[in-house]
Structure formats: structure tokens, C-alpha cells
Design a protein around this motif. Structure first.
Motif, PDB file in Angstrom:
ATOM      1  N   VAL A  64       0.986  -1.176  -0.121  1.00  0.00           N
ATOM      2  CA  VAL A  64       0.126   0.095   0.130  1.00  0.00           C
ATOM      3  C   VAL A  64       0.821   1.156  -0.049  1.00  0.00           C
ATOM      4  O   VAL A  64       0.537   2.178  -0.508  1.00  0.00           O
ATOM      5  CB  VAL A  64      -0.808   0.151   1.302  1.00  0.00           C
ATOM      6  N   ASP A  65       1.941   1.256   0.626  1.00  0.00           N
ATOM      7  CA  ASP A  65       2.747   2.356   0.848  1.00  0.00           C
ATOM      8  C   ASP A  65       4.126   2.040  -0.166  1.00  0.00           C
ATOM      9  O   ASP A  65       4.941   1.086   0.335  1.00  0.00           O
ATOM     10  CB  ASP A  65       3.323   2.583   2.259  1.00  0.00           C
ATOM     11  N   PRO A  66       4.114   2.767  -1.232  1.00  0.00           N
ATOM     12  CA  PRO A  66       5.270   2.463  -2.384  1.00  0.00           C
ATOM     13  C   PRO A  66       6.845   2.723  -1.558  1.00  0.00           C
ATOM     14  O   PRO A  66       7.602   2.010  -1.714  1.00  0.00           O
ATOM     15  CB  PRO A  66       5.068   3.549  -3.194  1.00  0.00           C
ATOM     16  N   SER A  67       6.979   3.742  -0.649  1.00  0.00           N
ATOM     17  CA  SER A  67       8.030   3.636  -0.236  1.00  0.00           C
ATOM     18  C   SER A  67       8.592   2.611   0.842  1.00  0.00           C
ATOM     19  O   SER A  67       9.605   2.206   1.013  1.00  0.00           O
ATOM     20  CB  SER A  67       8.326   4.915   1.081  1.00  0.00           C
TER      21      SER A  67
ATOM     22  N   GLY B  70      17.427  28.742  -0.246  1.00  0.00           N
ATOM     23  CA  GLY B  70      17.561  27.770   0.654  1.00  0.00           C
ATOM     24  C   GLY B  70      16.858  26.740   0.162  1.00  0.00           C
ATOM     25  O   GLY B  70      16.064  25.964   1.238  1.00  0.00           O
ATOM     26  N   TYR B  71      16.431  26.377  -1.016  1.00  0.00           N
ATOM     27  CA  TYR B  71      15.260  25.496  -1.418  1.00  0.00           C
ATOM     28  C   TYR B  71      15.918  24.212  -1.678  1.00  0.00           C
ATOM     29  O   TYR B  71      17.070  24.048  -2.081  1.00  0.00           O
ATOM     30  CB  TYR B  71      14.639  25.984  -2.796  1.00  0.00           C
ATOM     31  N   ARG B  72      15.052  23.158  -1.574  1.00  0.00           N
ATOM     32  CA  ARG B  72      15.599  21.773  -1.943  1.00  0.00           C
ATOM     33  C   ARG B  72      14.204  21.168  -2.480  1.00  0.00           C
ATOM     34  O   ARG B  72      12.944  21.617  -2.194  1.00  0.00           O
ATOM     35  CB  ARG B  72      16.112  21.011  -0.898  1.00  0.00           C
ATOM     36  N   LEU B  73      14.484  20.028  -3.319  1.00  0.00           N
ATOM     37  CA  LEU B  73      13.216  19.477  -3.873  1.00  0.00           C
ATOM     38  C   LEU B  73      12.462  18.591  -2.681  1.00  0.00           C
ATOM     39  O   LEU B  73      13.122  18.320  -1.912  1.00  0.00           O
ATOM     40  CB  LEU B  73      13.511  18.325  -4.951  1.00  0.00           C
ATOM     41  N   ARG B  74      11.038  18.836  -2.598  1.00  0.00           N
ATOM     42  CA  ARG B  74      10.548  18.168  -1.588  1.00  0.00           C
ATOM     43  C   ARG B  74      10.655  16.611  -1.642  1.00  0.00           C
ATOM     44  O   ARG B  74      10.749  16.112  -2.515  1.00  0.00           O
ATOM     45  CB  ARG B  74       8.981  18.630  -1.749  1.00  0.00           C
ATOM     46  N   ALA B  75      10.595  15.888  -0.369  1.00  0.00           N
ATOM     47  CA  ALA B  75      10.779  14.505  -0.319  1.00  0.00           C
ATOM     48  C   ALA B  75       9.823  13.850  -1.022  1.00  0.00           C
ATOM     49  O   ALA B  75       9.865  12.758  -1.523  1.00  0.00           O
ATOM     50  CB  ALA B  75      11.070  14.317   1.052  1.00  0.00           C
ATOM     51  N   SER B  76       8.515  14.049  -0.829  1.00  0.00           N
ATOM     52  CA  SER B  76       7.203  13.432  -1.371  1.00  0.00           C
ATOM     53  C   SER B  76       6.959  14.214  -2.439  1.00  0.00           C
ATOM     54  O   SER B  76       6.704  15.372  -2.459  1.00  0.00           O
ATOM     55  CB  SER B  76       6.081  13.651  -0.049  1.00  0.00           C
TER      56      SER B  76
ATOM     57  N   ALA C 296       6.990  21.147  -9.836  1.00  0.00           N
ATOM     58  CA  ALA C 296       8.053  21.067  -9.285  1.00  0.00           C
ATOM     59  C   ALA C 296       7.688  21.629  -7.673  1.00  0.00           C
ATOM     60  O   ALA C 296       7.226  22.791  -7.603  1.00  0.00           O
ATOM     61  CB  ALA C 296       9.130  21.751  -9.619  1.00  0.00           C
ATOM     62  N   ASN C 297       7.615  20.625  -6.779  1.00  0.00           N
ATOM     63  CA  ASN C 297       7.391  21.220  -5.421  1.00  0.00           C
ATOM     64  C   ASN C 297       8.944  21.144  -4.750  1.00  0.00           C
ATOM     65  O   ASN C 297       9.632  20.017  -4.621  1.00  0.00           O
ATOM     66  CB  ASN C 297       6.442  20.057  -4.700  1.00  0.00           C
TER      67      ASN C 297
END
Length: 445
Positions: free
Chosen positions: A85-88, A246-252, A269-270
Motif C-alpha cells: 500500500v505504501d510505495p516507500s 535555501g530550497y530543495r526538492l520536496r521529499a514527497s 516542481a514542489n
């Protein structure tokens, strides 16, 4: 006359017989009148322990399954793979098996739909050529969606010395609420050339572009865009926004599918701040030129990202932006100054470090620096001040190693304001003048 003793004899005999009869009555077996002493109990022998039932051959635990000698042996017994159910969770289990060199477990988790004997052989060779270790932190990374809520890509970031051979990609398909592996893509072998993008589809190109921007690698990011529609200034501006904001790509769900057409796709892009306290987003579109060309980034809409940047970094002033429209068309980088000053502040210095990196990577690149002022002061003074603002930027770049031959400077005075210096009623507008005190960097390449 003497009495006969015979009657007494018979009387005594009768008494003896009567007593004997009574005695026999009392000692007859089973008579309730007899109270028998209990016979001491003989201790019973302890019962024998039950024999353990014979079990069928043990099924090895997935985490400890020995690796068969040949990948073909694994492939013969493969099922459809594991569903989660959870892909991670599924990706984490695959990552653990691969890192442990457990080919059989990894194969059972992935399933026969995504594997074939050749891929299994390559996976085995990858595991035996070197000890596979995941990068820490961030060894398991969600790349984004190929199809909204239906097809997602994950990456296993390997701790390897050579970029381009350090990722394993897993495409997961969602069906009836559960996820399973649909495709696995391994990095190229040591004797194979490293392609520009490991995955030539639209999501692979978008991810490769954004990873390059995050690393401030302007030249590598530039290789993934259509130069006819995406300016160098926009790439540099995005590098500056990521760095300063100070941005980074969101983990989810860092990249979410917006639309898909035959030769054009769009992603949202989040991004989030490094402390994950604030989030923002921007849109990125890609197009696919006629074959055999790969997908290219064809448009980047930074409106929402610039608004978030202005709110957090520029005190809410949306015009105080590192990326502005050039009157002659295209995008231009902008550096700002305080009133009547021509000194570079720390914020400007960091922006120029990125520009320096771009110019030093190719001595053939040239830029034009144009200085500007607000409307306060005489025309002559403003022209001089604007020239000094352009010159101070040039001097910084030269001191950082950029050739002076790569730089052209101009002083525009107050002739090209970005915003009105006064309000509609004719009163002074300090916020408008603030956006006009600047040096613009036009990238002529």
C-alpha cells in the motif's frame, strides 16, 4: 440319677455353627460392612514427551535467503512481485536486499514483470563488482510521477565515485490501491558510456535538470534545455533562487504530472526550505523534438517561486527579484544597491559567485553589465553613479578570476526604471525607487 451330657454337647455345637455363620457373613467379599484399608498407590511412570510432528522443508526467511549460483535459477521461481500500500516501504525493502547483495530477495520483491535473466545478471554483476552501499542520507529518493497517482519513479542513490553510474531507478505502478514494480533501470556498466540522462523520458530529463540546478552546475543544467525558449539567465536565476532561498526538492512527490500530450508534458516542481518549514512550487514544461532527439525543458514558469522568494528573502517586495525582464526581450539577472551607494553587499556577492562560476567555465562567454539609478539627483550624477555600479560588479568578477575581456559595462542613469519613481498622485515612491537602484547582468550567450 446322673444327668446325660448329650444335650449340652449339641447346644455347644449349635453355638459354634451360629458364630461361624455370622463370621462368614461379615468377611464375604464385596460386603459393605467390611472396611478395607487402602492399598498404597504405586507411582505411575512419567508420560513420554510427545513426538514433534515432522515439518515440511523450512521456507527461508526473505532477509536471509542464500543467493543461487545463477540468476536463471532465481528467474524460474519468480512470481509477480510484492505489492504494498505504501510505495516507500516496498522500495526500502528492495534497497535493503540490494545493499545486502541478496539477489534472490530483491528479485522476489521486484517480480518477473520487471526482470529478465539479462537484467538479473547485470544486477548480480553490479553487486559483485563492488559492495553496494546507499548514499547517506537520502539513499532512497522519490523522483516524481510519470502519471498522476498511477505511475511513480523512485531512485536508489548509490554511494559511488562516478556520477551517472550511481542510481538505480524503480518505476512503480498503482493498481487497486497497491503498488508493485513495473520497471527497473540499472546504471550503465563500466565499459558503457554515460548518457546525458540515464532515462531519456520526460521525467528523467526534468529530474536531471533540477538535480544539476541544485548542485549549481549551470553547464550540465543547460544541456537539458531548449536554448530557443529557455534563456541562460533563467537557468542562472533558478540557480540563484535555489541557493539564496535555501530550497530543495520536496521529499514527497517532488515532480507531479500536470498534463501529458504526445510531444509535450508538464510537471509541477514542489520545493521546500532546507528546514522543511516552508514550501513553494513552480511549473516546468518539456517537449520532444523529432526523433532521435531526447526531451528538452522548453519552459519554466517561476512566478510562484519568485513570489515565495520575495516574501521570505526580499521582505515582500515582488519587484526586488534576482530575475527581471530585459527590455530587449528575455531574462536578465539583477543586483540591487542601497540609496546613493555603489558597494556590493553579501547577498550580491553570493549571486556573483554563481555568475563567476558560469563565466570561468567557458572563457568564450560574455556578459553586459548595465548600471541604473532612481530619479533622485541630477542626470549627470546619476549617470556617474550608474557607471560606478556597473564597474564595481565588473571589478568583483575580475578579482574572482573572470577575464576582463568577457565583460562590457554601461551606465544608464535613471533612463530605464523598472518601476515608477513616484505614485499616481505625483508623490515620491520609495519602494519603486528601491527596485530601480540596480545593475543588470545580461548574459550574451
Amino acid at each position: 440319677m446322673q444327668r446325660s451330657k448329650l444335650p449340652y454337647f449339641f447346644l455347644a455345637l449349635s453355638a459354634v455353627l451360629a458364630i461361624s455363620a455370622v463370621a462368614l457373613l461379615f468377611i464375604r467379599p464385596g460386603s459393605p460392612a467390611v472396611v478395607q484399608q487402602p492399598t498404597p498407590a504405586v507411582p505411575e511412570a512419567p508420560p513420554e514427551p510427545p513426538k514433534k510432528p515432522e515439518l515440511p522443508p523450512a521456507v527461508p526467511n526473505l532477509g536471509a535467503m542464500p543467493e543461487p549460483e545463477k540468476p536463471e535459477d532465481v528467474f524460474k521461481n519468480l512470481g509477480v512481485g510484492v505489492e504494498e500500500v505504501d510505495p516507500s516501504e516496498l522500495v526500502a525493502r528492495i534497497a535493503k536486499a540490494i545493499e545486502a547483495g541478496d539477489l534472490a530477495t530483491a528479485a522476489k520483491l521486484i517480480g518477473k514483470d520487471a526482470l529478465d535473466p539479462k537484467t538479473l545478471e547485470r544486477l548480480k554483476n553490479l553487486a559483485t563488482a563492488q559492495a553496494i552501499k546507499l548514499r547517506q542520507p537520502g539513499g532512497v529518493r522519490e523522483v516524481g510521477e510519470l502519471e498522476l497517482n498511477a505511475l511513480a519513479r523512485w531512485a536508489l542513490e548509490l554511494d559511488g565515485p562516478e556520477a551517472g553510474r550511481d542510481r538505480i531507478f524503480l518505476d512503480l505502478r498503482r493498481n487497486k490501491g497497491v503498488w508493485s514494480v513495473e520497471k527497473i533501470t540499472l546504471p550503465p556498466a563500466a565499459n558503457e558510456p554515460i548518457p546525458k540522462a540515464i532515462l531519456a523520458d520526460s521525467l528523467g530529463t526534468a529530474d536531471a535538470f533540477l538535480q544539476a540546478v541544485l548542485k549549481q552546475d549551470f553547464e550540465f543544467a543547460r544541456a537539458f534545455v531548449d536554448p530557443a525558449t529557455v534563456s541562460d539567465a533563467k537557468i542562472a536565476g533558478l540557480c540563484i533562487l535555489f541557493e539564496e532561498g535555501g530550497y530543495r526538492l520536496r521529499a514527497s512527490k517532488p515532480l507531479r504530472a500536470m498534463f501529458q500530450r504526445k510531444d509535450t508534458v508538464g510537471y509541477l516542481a514542489n520545493v521546500e526550505t532546507t528546514d522543511a518549514a516552508q514550501s513553494a512550487q513552480f511549473a516546468i514544461s518539456l517537449r520532444q523534438p523529432p526523433a532521435p532527439s531526447n526531451w528538452l525543458v522548453s519552459e519554466i514558469n517561476l512566478d510562484q517561486l519568485l513570489a515565495d522568494y520575495a516574501r521570505r528573502v526580499a521582505g515582500g517586495d515582488v519587484y526586488y527579484s534576482p530575475l527581471v525582464k530585459n527590455p530587449q526581450g528575455g531574462d536578465t539577472l539583477a543586483l540591487y544597491f542601497e540609496f546613493d551607494e555603489d558597494e556590493i553587499n553579501p547577498r550580491t556577492r553570493r549571486q556573483l559567485e554563481i555568475v563567476t562560476m558560469i563565466l570561468k567555465s567557458d572563457p568564450g562567454k560574455k556578459i553586459t553589465l548595465s548600471g541604473h539609478t532612481d530619479s533622485l539627483g541630477t542626470d549627470g550624477y546619476n549617470r556617474s553613479l550608474s557607471s560606478r555600479r556597473a564597474d564595481v560588479v565588473r571589478d568583483y568578477l575580475v578579482s574572482a578570476g573572470v577575464s576582463e575581456a568577457q565583460i562590457i559595462t554601461l551606465g544608464k542613469g535613471a533612463s530605464q526604471p523598472r518601476r515608477p519613481n513616484v505614485t499616481e498622485s505625483g508623490e515620491d515612491d520609495p519602494e519603486g525607487r528601491r527596485a530601480n537602484r540596480r545593475t543588470e547582468i545580461y548574459l550574451d550567450f
